[in-house]
Scaffold this active site. Structure first.
Site, mmCIF file in Angstrom:
data_model
loop_
_atom_site.group_PDB
_atom_site.id
_atom_site.type_symbol
_atom_site.label_atom_id
_atom_site.label_comp_id
_atom_site.label_asym_id
_atom_site.label_seq_id
_atom_site.Cartn_x
_atom_site.Cartn_y
_atom_site.Cartn_z
ATOM 1 N N ASN A 1 48.395 33.110 86.810
ATOM 2 C CA ASN A 1 49.251 32.026 86.296
ATOM 3 C C ASN A 1 50.596 32.574 85.830
ATOM 4 O O ASN A 1 51.630 31.961 86.087
ATOM 5 C CB ASN A 1 48.571 31.306 85.127
ATOM 6 N N HIS B 1 44.096 25.244 79.108
ATOM 7 C CA HIS B 1 42.665 25.465 78.968
ATOM 8 C C HIS B 1 41.981 24.982 80.257
ATOM 9 O O HIS B 1 42.283 23.884 80.728
ATOM 10 C CB HIS B 1 42.136 24.693 77.749
HETATM 11 C C1 GRF Z 1 42.973 30.551 83.566
HETATM 12 O O1 GRF Z 1 41.926 29.796 84.114
HETATM 13 C C2 GRF Z 1 43.411 29.970 82.257
HETATM 14 O O2 GRF Z 1 43.292 28.596 82.166
HETATM 15 C C3 GRF Z 1 42.453 30.603 81.315
HETATM 16 O O3 GRF Z 1 42.287 31.909 81.780
HETATM 17 C C4 GRF Z 1 42.502 31.935 83.191
HETATM 18 C C5 GRF Z 1 43.510 33.009 83.462
HETATM 19 O O4 GRF Z 1 43.637 33.311 84.813
HETATM 20 N N1 GRF Z 1 42.772 30.380 79.961
HETATM 21 P P1 GRF Z 1 44.852 34.201 85.303
HETATM 22 O O5 GRF Z 1 44.896 35.439 84.417
HETATM 23 O O6 GRF Z 1 46.104 33.403 85.178
HETATM 24 O O7 GRF Z 1 44.581 34.577 86.723
#
Ligand code: GRF
Length: 193
Positions: A14, A104
């Protein structure tokens, strides 16, 4: 420019997606990744993206002003949590009131709170035989996962789904919506001043 810092603890997909979204943006700039885990793959991503990183321990976050000082140094206006596993302490929340966003990976208020992070969330949702899950983008306040909800989007769960496949579906929603919702929120917030 409105400067944002992305807080991340692990993989950072992300964080990368958000950074790419804002790469040529005229008003919003990702200034740095703030990370509590020196093994985080997010740090490699930062290198490739030419984004500076600030590394700190949980103890430093909780008990010192190091993180706050770095936020000031980079002139950060908003904090974006993207897979950040630690609680944001009071001193930072006070300095950034309604300026910290989190995502979340479920439909709050269900499947939130202590212990509900990462795959634990998806396992709990599958075990409860829910027929939908999704994402919640919310403001961060003193209580975990209880800040004002800004946006939710759901996805359906079929009998073929398992925690891994659900995680993939949820990630797709995150990639699609988180950058846009950050942009909308920040622009609306700054029009009000
Ligand atoms: C995501 O699903 C976010 O919502 C959660 O942790 C995950 C992180 O994934 N809180 P990344 O590190 O962005 O691949």
């Amino acid at each position: 420019m409105i400067n944002i810092a992305i807080f991340v603890s692990g993989n950072g997909s992300n964080a990368e997606n958000i950074t790419r979204y804002f790469q040529d943006h005229s008003q919003i700039k990702v200034k740095a990744f703030f990370c509590n885990n020196k093994e985080a793959y997010a740090l490699q991503r930062a290198k490739t993206l030419h984004i500076p990183t600030v590394l700190f321990s949980g103890k430093e976050l909780r008990e010192t002003e190091i993180v706050l000082d770095q936020l000031k140094k980079y002139n950060i206006h908003y904090l974006i949590l993207a897979g950040f596993m630690l609680k944001i302490p009071q001193n930072i929340i006070q300095q950034f009131p309604n300026r910290i966003l989190n995502i979340h990976p479920a439909l709050l208020p269900k499947y939130g709170g202590k212990g509900m992070y990462g795959m634990h969330v998806h396992e709990a949702v599958i075990n409860a035989r829910e027929n939908k899950s999704g994402i919640t983008i919310h403001l961060v306040n003193e209580n975990y996962d209880e800040g004002v909800i800004l946006f939710q989007q759901s996805c359906s769960i079929t009998s073929d789904d398992n925690p891994e496949s659900l995680a993939t579906k949820v990630h797709q929603l995150e990639y699609k919506h988180y950058p846009q919702e950050i942009e909308k929120f920040i622009i609306a917030d700054n029009k009000m001043i």
